[in-house]
Design an enzyme around this catalytic site. Sequence first.
Site, PDB file in Angstrom:
ATOM      1  N   CYS A 169       0.807  -1.229   0.000  1.00 19.92           N
ATOM      2  CA  CYS A 169       0.000   0.000   0.000  1.00 19.92           C
ATOM      3  C   CYS A 169       0.837   1.274   0.000  1.00 19.92           C
ATOM      4  O   CYS A 169       0.291   2.374   0.007  1.00 19.92           O
ATOM      5  CB  CYS A 169      -0.943  -0.012   1.202  1.00 19.92           C
ATOM      6  N   HIS A 212      -2.609   8.149   5.953  1.00 20.29           N
ATOM      7  CA  HIS A 212      -2.828   6.820   5.364  1.00 20.29           C
ATOM      8  C   HIS A 212      -4.115   6.224   5.915  1.00 20.29           C
ATOM      9  O   HIS A 212      -4.818   5.511   5.191  1.00 20.29           O
ATOM     10  CB  HIS A 212      -1.644   5.908   5.678  1.00 20.29           C
ATOM     11  N   PHE A 246       1.883  -3.394   4.199  1.00 23.63           N
ATOM     12  CA  PHE A 246       2.251  -4.665   4.814  1.00 23.63           C
ATOM     13  C   PHE A 246       3.760  -4.882   4.664  1.00 23.63           C
ATOM     14  O   PHE A 246       4.368  -4.486   3.680  1.00 23.63           O
ATOM     15  CB  PHE A 246       1.506  -5.819   4.135  1.00 23.63           C
TER      16      PHE A 246
END
Length: 353
Positions: free
Chosen positions: A95, A236, A338
Amino acid sequence: MSTFMQYAMLASSEALEDAAWRPEGDQQREMTGVCLGSGIGSLDVQHQTSIDFEQGGAKKVSPLFVPKLLINLAAGHIAMRHGFKGPSHATTTACTTGAHSIGDASRFIAFGDADVMIAGGSESCIHPLAFVGFERSRSLTNSFNHAPEQASRPFDAARDGFVIGEGAAVLVLESLPHALARGAHIYAEVAGYGTSSDAHHMTAPPPDGNGAFRAMRLALKNASLPPASVDYINAHATSTPLGDLAENRAIKALLLGEKGKKHAEEINVSSTKGAVGHLLGAAGAVEALFSVLAIRDGILPPTLNLTDLVGSEFNCNYVALEAQKRKVDVVLSNSFGFGGTNASLCFRLYEGK
């Protein structure tokens, strides 16, 4: 082309048209590059080809199977379509991909490898297998199936996971002398770029958000700007209980203090994922775009579905529900992925030099 590649092609064409950049001659084409990635890419192609192979054998596998899988082929197709012969680069950092793409592209320009870079991220993974995979890792929301438009709720007390989105966003970056020489319309400057690793856990951030803190701090250091100068942070914040809390702690640790804001209420932070969901590998690029537009328009984009803040830690201005008009000169845009990978981009108003 896979769907994520098609998204990237369209977004790039729109960005190039807006930038009015049409290189002529080998010199200009050799100094124009592409830096565009994806987090997952062609999950649907992998899934369907596996079924076709199992049922029909090798002859059912398309000769385009591998080219459709490769993340770098989005950048490759863009380069081939437009004749760009500069750096061709593809990040795939979950991401954080879109933010890394833009940050890396800015450094290609700074190091003289290119005058112009097409940079961003693209993702297309609205697929049952993606839903199951993220749900099994306890990442997705499942409490608002009766009201899906309310499901993505960053910073809200009722948040319990993210909503998958897909799409693409692309920015055209160029060196300042190059932009000025051709009379380009400049939306903002990429003033700084910071990146770090949590070195903590496969999917969860450290509770204090230290990796996020260091990425933001590096972005401001790179920009030679103090924490007090930050007018807005595009967080985020994906709408997960752990992630939003850790980022909130990191933001306050960075911006509150002797060189920062005096009160938490002076910190303007929002998450546009409340509006568009989490675009995974494209998220950082989409949010960089929102950040640049916040500077251009003097508007703090809202955090949708934020109706209930619980706990003394959540005491910043989260721009709940409705946009706010403000003068915006400096923005941080955060992306975390991740594996504990983090990136922060610092954008600044261009005032002419």
